[in-house]
Write a protein that holds these residues in place. Structure first.
Motif, PDB file in Angstrom:
ATOM      1  N   UNK A 152     -46.275  30.987 -44.463  1.00 22.19           N
ATOM      2  CA  UNK A 152     -46.321  32.201 -43.651  1.00 22.19           C
ATOM      3  C   UNK A 152     -44.909  32.708 -43.361  1.00 22.19           C
ATOM      4  N   UNK A 153     -43.974  31.782 -43.122  1.00 30.32           N
ATOM      5  CA  UNK A 153     -42.582  32.190 -42.902  1.00 30.32           C
ATOM      6  C   UNK A 153     -42.011  32.878 -44.132  1.00 30.32           C
ATOM      7  N   UNK A 154     -42.338  32.349 -45.303  1.00 30.82           N
ATOM      8  CA  UNK A 154     -41.793  32.901 -46.548  1.00 30.82           C
ATOM      9  C   UNK A 154     -42.370  34.271 -46.856  1.00 30.82           C
ATOM     10  N   UNK A 155     -43.704  34.391 -46.828  1.00 33.27           N
ATOM     11  CA  UNK A 155     -44.256  35.697 -47.179  1.00 33.27           C
ATOM     12  C   UNK A 155     -44.068  36.714 -46.049  1.00 33.27           C
ATOM     13  N   UNK A 511     -30.513  50.234 -41.139  1.00 37.67           N
ATOM     14  CA  UNK A 511     -29.975  48.871 -41.165  1.00 37.67           C
ATOM     15  C   UNK A 511     -30.167  48.188 -39.814  1.00 37.67           C
ATOM     16  N   UNK A 512     -29.920  48.926 -38.718  1.00 45.10           N
ATOM     17  CA  UNK A 512     -30.111  48.361 -37.377  1.00 45.10           C
ATOM     18  C   UNK A 512     -31.581  48.023 -37.142  1.00 45.10           C
ATOM     19  N   UNK A 513     -32.470  48.840 -37.693  1.00 44.47           N
ATOM     20  CA  UNK A 513     -33.907  48.549 -37.621  1.00 44.47           C
ATOM     21  C   UNK A 513     -34.191  47.196 -38.267  1.00 44.47           C
ATOM     22  N   UNK A 514     -33.573  46.950 -39.422  1.00 42.44           N
ATOM     23  CA  UNK A 514     -33.769  45.679 -40.109  1.00 42.44           C
ATOM     24  C   UNK A 514     -33.279  44.497 -39.300  1.00 42.44           C
ATOM     25  N   UNK A 515     -32.110  44.645 -38.672  1.00 42.30           N
ATOM     26  CA  UNK A 515     -31.558  43.568 -37.849  1.00 42.30           C
ATOM     27  C   UNK A 515     -32.492  43.249 -36.687  1.00 42.30           C
ATOM     28  N   UNK A 516     -32.890  44.296 -35.959  1.00 36.05           N
ATOM     29  CA  UNK A 516     -33.711  44.092 -34.764  1.00 36.05           C
ATOM     30  C   UNK A 516     -35.102  43.581 -35.119  1.00 36.05           C
ATOM     31  N   UNK A 517     -35.696  44.172 -36.147  1.00 36.76           N
ATOM     32  CA  UNK A 517     -37.054  43.796 -36.523  1.00 36.76           C
ATOM     33  C   UNK A 517     -37.117  42.348 -36.995  1.00 36.76           C
ATOM     34  N   UNK A 518     -36.107  41.916 -37.745  1.00 34.56           N
ATOM     35  CA  UNK A 518     -36.085  40.543 -38.240  1.00 34.56           C
ATOM     36  C   UNK A 518     -35.981  39.542 -37.101  1.00 34.56           C
ATOM     37  N   UNK A 519     -35.143  39.842 -36.112  1.00 37.54           N
ATOM     38  CA  UNK A 519     -34.936  38.908 -35.006  1.00 37.54           C
ATOM     39  C   UNK A 519     -36.200  38.753 -34.172  1.00 37.54           C
ATOM     40  N   UNK A 520     -36.764  39.868 -33.714  1.00 34.20           N
ATOM     41  CA  UNK A 520     -37.910  39.770 -32.812  1.00 34.20           C
ATOM     42  C   UNK A 520     -39.163  39.295 -33.546  1.00 34.20           C
ATOM     43  N   UNK A 521     -39.271  39.604 -34.838  1.00 37.73           N
ATOM     44  CA  UNK A 521     -40.436  39.168 -35.605  1.00 37.73           C
ATOM     45  C   UNK A 521     -40.420  37.664 -35.833  1.00 37.73           C
ATOM     46  N   UNK A 522     -39.293  37.121 -36.292  1.00 41.04           N
ATOM     47  CA  UNK A 522     -39.229  35.684 -36.568  1.00 41.04           C
ATOM     48  C   UNK A 522     -39.315  34.860 -35.288  1.00 41.04           C
ATOM     49  N   UNK A 523     -38.773  35.389 -34.180  1.00 41.41           N
ATOM     50  CA  UNK A 523     -38.867  34.658 -32.914  1.00 41.41           C
ATOM     51  C   UNK A 523     -40.316  34.533 -32.468  1.00 41.41           C
ATOM     52  N   UNK A 524     -41.073  35.624 -32.579  1.00 42.35           N
ATOM     53  CA  UNK A 524     -42.484  35.601 -32.206  1.00 42.35           C
ATOM     54  C   UNK A 524     -43.280  34.686 -33.136  1.00 42.35           C
ATOM     55  N   UNK A 525     -42.988  34.763 -34.449  1.00 43.48           N
ATOM     56  CA  UNK A 525     -43.686  33.914 -35.416  1.00 43.48           C
ATOM     57  C   UNK A 525     -43.429  32.439 -35.136  1.00 43.48           C
ATOM     58  N   UNK A 526     -42.189  32.112 -34.740  1.00 43.62           N
ATOM     59  CA  UNK A 526     -41.851  30.719 -34.454  1.00 43.62           C
ATOM     60  C   UNK A 526     -42.687  30.186 -33.296  1.00 43.62           C
TER      61      UNK A 526
END
Length: 725
Positions: A152-155, A511-526
């Motif tokens: 799930x982390x990978x996809x 680019x800022x969207x990518x930075x923010x989205x990656x951080x909050x998405x992976x934190x929630x997934x974790x």
């Protein structure tokens, strides 16, 4: 579980018994769990049905079923076979998610499929090794959890990486379709090297942001995390004898529909030798309806998606298609020459296309703003309530394993799970130090990839990100809604406006969207994965390492899969083609709005945008205030927005999938509950994996032999006359 008559065929009673015994005697109905607000509302991610209740001390104990099985150490949970299987499944699911990204942007949760296939493949592995007398370690539910987490982390990177939204929105292909900002300062074409580097820089920091809070959120506050809970009960069920029997049947069903879907895609390929050829362009509802994008395109993928998504999502998508392509666009087309110039094509963003794109943006933003505020208010209220309740005893803030001072009875399951969850600690120094190191590395390196993205933009993003990540993870624990894409859109407007158009504001916003989205998405997934690990007795340390390895896999696999699509299909990202990447143009135009305002919109477009923005908020408000028996029939604005730009063909596919499942549930609910997700997953996976050989054939310049095209009677007569002459 529903009662069944003696006449029920195919072992219904056995299926019912297995499903009930899968959780130690307690009945569990599960659906594919959604992973976010965007998924809950059917956009930029799929919606899943799920039902997993919170732990009940009086319910039948799950852990007593596994009491005679030793819990492996965290090192024993991280096996070579687990990561080999994870890598294979990661490629498979990344291809599927990428195809969905680039077609409609609707991505259902594939957690159940990942857990089921992980169980199946490792069982095959261990059975083969056991026959040779070489099996040293049995397959456990903890190892199954590690596999599911890794996959799930990978996809997940294939979605949060923005290949169908912000990242591809930077390209010249998408810029040419936008209203302005087509200069080199606001364009960056995809390239495998910088995409992999960018993802490595932004994808890991979210894993470090909330690690110190895992005990508070999982053990002390007992946040539900419905997706993680449903996945855990699924995995626990697989590892009972009865659950293993049911899983075997589910895998067999999945495999059967996988093969059907794969070979159906292969068969269709033979008839696609030219533009607008093949079954995907079959005018099933007539040629006039086909011109307005109403037709069934024979896609197993979206029939399967329709079987996974809730009925209200599928109905909302279809209603959106009828409202836009059936009513609004034909009426606005009659204003050609009045509202917009008559001498430009409908695909121009100065013409009819502007209404399609910006009205859908208005719906998405209205829905996103409403749900952002709602989840934020619920998060704050829930957090205050938790603090007040715990203040009577003790508010734990450390990882020292101290128990909570409380008068509540602690069940055997909770006691056992908490003991294991607190056993293997992840040092805070790793989290804090890692966050600082990765942030510093990103601040120094990201401007090399995007010169327009100044170092102080990134610094501000990383200072604010942990707070937003906490809000997102906490809200997800309460509601199962991840607002990652909403925070990303917020970053587009804030950082894009800060930079300004002349300084590459469009590229900065994306680019800022990518930075923010990656951080909050992976934190929630974790946190979702920590909840799954908590309920399956998987070590937090093994879960964290699995998440890190899976994220690393995704940072390589997802860009490579996208690059395959990008090179194999020359018209990717173009409206009306097989892979239109609808959210890429949407995100780019959001960035343009952020830096330039609304000056370039045609007449009355802005007025319509205001109306639909307000309508999205009003519809959501009515849904929340109305009784459930009424609100469940009110459509979802964000789901309605999806076909506004790309048409209704996939909505018909999804509606058919819903109809199939609805009839199946009426005829035999137990079998539909047990095997519906397997059938849907098989249809999605088979059609998705066919894309790999299709891409290879395209790269090798191997073309289909036949073009199947449909003409009106008059057009056919002209063609016959021309050929005869």
């Amino acid at each position: 579980m529903a009662q069944h008559t003696a006449a029920a065929a195919g072992g219904d009673e056995e299926v019912a018994e297995a499903a009930a015994a899968a959780v130690g005697g307690a009945t569990l109905r599960h659906r594919h769990a959604g992973k976010g607000a965007e998924e809950e509302h059917g956009a930029e991610g799929g919606v899943g049905r799920n039902a997993a209740g919170a732990d009940d001390p009086d319910a039948t104990s799950v852990e007593r079923v596994f009491a005679d099985k030793a819990v492996p150490s965290w090192r024993e949970q991280l096996t070579l076979r687990a990561f080999v299987v994870s890598a294979l499944l990661s490629v498979m699911f990344s291809v599927i998610v990428m195809k969905l990204n680039l077609t409609t942007g609707i991505i259902p949760s594939l957690n159940v499929s990942a857990g089921l296939l992980g169980f199946f493949f490792v069982r095959l592995w261990t059975s083969a090794v056991e026959r040779m007398g070489l099996l040293r370690q049995p397959f456990t539910r903890q190892e199954n959890t590690v596999i599911q987490t890794c996959v799930v982390s990978a996809y997940g990177i294939a979605f949060s990486g923005g290949f169908g939204s912000y990242l591809f929105g930077m390209s010249e292909t998408i810029a040419k379709q936008a209203t302005e900002a087509k200069d080199a300062q606001n364009i960056k074409d995809p390239h495998l090297g910088w995409m992999i580097g960018f993802l490595f820089l932004v994808s890991f920091i979210g894993l470090l942001a909330l690690v110190p809070l895992r005990k508070i959120m999982i053990v002390d506050y007992k946040l539900t995390y419905p997706s993680g809970t449903a996945t855990a009960y699924l995995i626990n069920g697989f590892h009972t004898p009865e659950g293993a029997k049911l899983a075997k049947k589910q895998v067999k069903t999945l495999g059967k529909y996988f093969l059907f879907s794969f070979f159906w895609g292969f068969f269709q390929w033979f008839f696609t030798a030219g533009d607008d050829c093949g079954f995907k362009n079959f005018p099933t509802l007539g040629l006039e309806a086909y011109k307005n994008r109403f037709f069934f395109d024979f896609s197993p993928t979206y029939v399967g998606v329709g079987m996974i998504c809730p009925y209200i999502v599928n109905v909302s998508v279809l209603l959106g298609g009828i409202l836009s392509w059936g009513v609004m666009w034909p009426l606005i087309a009659k204003k050609k020459g009045s509202w917009y110039p008559a001498d430009i094509p409908d695909s121009s963003l100065h013409g009819l296309q502007a209404y399609r794109v910006f009205i859908s943006i208005a719906l998405i933003l209205g829905d996103g703003l409403y749900n952002f505020l709602k989840v934020l208010i619920r998060t704050i209220a829930g957090f205050i309530s938790m603090v007040q309740n715990n203040s009577k005893g003790m508010l734990p803030v450390s990882d020292n394993g101290m128990s909570i001072s409380t008068t509540e009875a602690v069940s055997f399951d909770d006691e056992r799970r908490t003991e294991i969850f607190l056993k293997d600690q992840i040092p805070k120094s790793v989290a804090y130090g890692g966050y600082v190191v990765v942030a510093a590395l990103s601040i120094g390196t990201l401007p090399e990839i995007f010169p327009q993205l100044k170092w102080y933009y990134i610094l501000v993003a990383y200072v604010v990100a942990p707070v937003l990540a906490f809000c997102n993870a906490y809200g997800s624990g309460l509601t199962d809604w991840s607002l990652a894409s909403t925070y990303g859109k917020l970053a587009i407007f804030v950082f894009g406006a800060w930079a300004g158009l002349s300084h590459g504001g469009v590229l900065v916003g994306l680019a800022a969207c990518g930075v923010m989205m990656s951080i909050v998405s992976t934190a929630s997934d974790l946190m979702q994965d920590f909840k799954t690990g908590y309920l399956t007795l998987a070590s937090p340390r093994s879960m964290f390492i699995s998440q890190v390895i899976g994220t690393g896999m995704g940072c390589v696999i997802a860009p490579c899969v996208f690059w395959l699509f990008y090179k194999a299909f020359s018209n990717i990202g173009t409206s009306g083609t097989e892979y239109p990447a609808p959210y890429a143009i949407v995100y780019r135009n959001m960035a343009i709005l952020g830096v330039d305002g609304f000056d370039s919109l045609p007449e009355n477009c802005l007025t319509l945008c205001y109306i639909f923005f307000a309508a999205a908020i009003a519809i959501n408000l009515i849904r929340d205030l109305a009784p459930h028996k009424v609100s469940r029939f009110i459509p979802l604005p964000m789901a309605m927005a999806i076909p506004f730009y790309i048409g209704s063909y996939f909505a018909i596919d999804m509606f058919l999938g819903s109809l199939i499942l609805f009839v199946w549930e009426k005829l035999n609910k137990t079998k539909a509950d047990a095997f519906g997700p397997a059938v849907a997953s098989g249809l999605i996976c088979g059609d998705g994996i066919w894309t790999l050989p299709q891409s290879i054939l395209a790269l090798a310049k191997v073309k289909p032999p036949i073009c199947m095209k449909f003409l009106s009677r008059a057009a056919n007569a002209k063609v016959d006359s021309f050929l005869a002459g």
